[in-house]
Design an enzyme around this catalytic site. Structure first.
Site: not given
Ligand code: CO
Length: 134
Positions: A7, A79, A130
């Site tokens: 994502h 992020h 991440e």
């Molecule tokens: Co995230």
């Protein structure tokens, strides 16, 4: 080491307003809100054919996205999350390569119930990364 983009995350000052604009104006499917006290955020996921967009709102005092929203009051890209097949092996490789893992360096459980880690943006072209166990 990197697998798929899981994502892209956008920090928002008002989650309900962001959900309305993604669902009603952009016509996207948006998940129910999920509070993640361990991460200091409330999240929803915009479900797309090839990936997801995570919308993040601060939760509680000392949320890790509060300072970001002070600098970006209307919200902004926060992020990008990449999948890895073995998060501990990835962490060990990155630490050995001199990259900084945020927090304790131990994976935490993320929004999908999978283990996640965050890497310092200054080590990766100014972007917070991440990593999520695939
Ligand atoms: Co995230």
């Amino acid at each position: 080491m990197l697998g798929r983009v899981n994502h892209v995350a956008i920090a928002v000052p008002n989650l309900a307003a962001a959900v309305t604009s993604y669902r009603d104006t952009l016509g996207a499917t948006v998940s129910a809100a999920q509070a993640l006290p361990e991460h200091g955020v409330t999240v929803v996921f915009v479900e797309l054919a090839n990936t997801k967009v995570e919308l993040l709102e601060p939760l509680g005092d000392g949320s890790p996205i509060t300072a970001f929203l002070e600098k970006n009051p209307s919200g902004g890209m926060h992020h990008i999350c990449y999948e890895v097949s073995d998060i501990v092996a990835a962490r060990d490789h990155l630490v050995q390569a001199g990259a900084r893992v945020l927090g304790t360096g131990e994976p935490k459980t993320g929004a999908h119930g999978k283990q996640v880690l965050f890497l310092h943006p200054k080590d990766f072209s100014g972007t917070l990364i991440e990593l999520e166990q695939a």
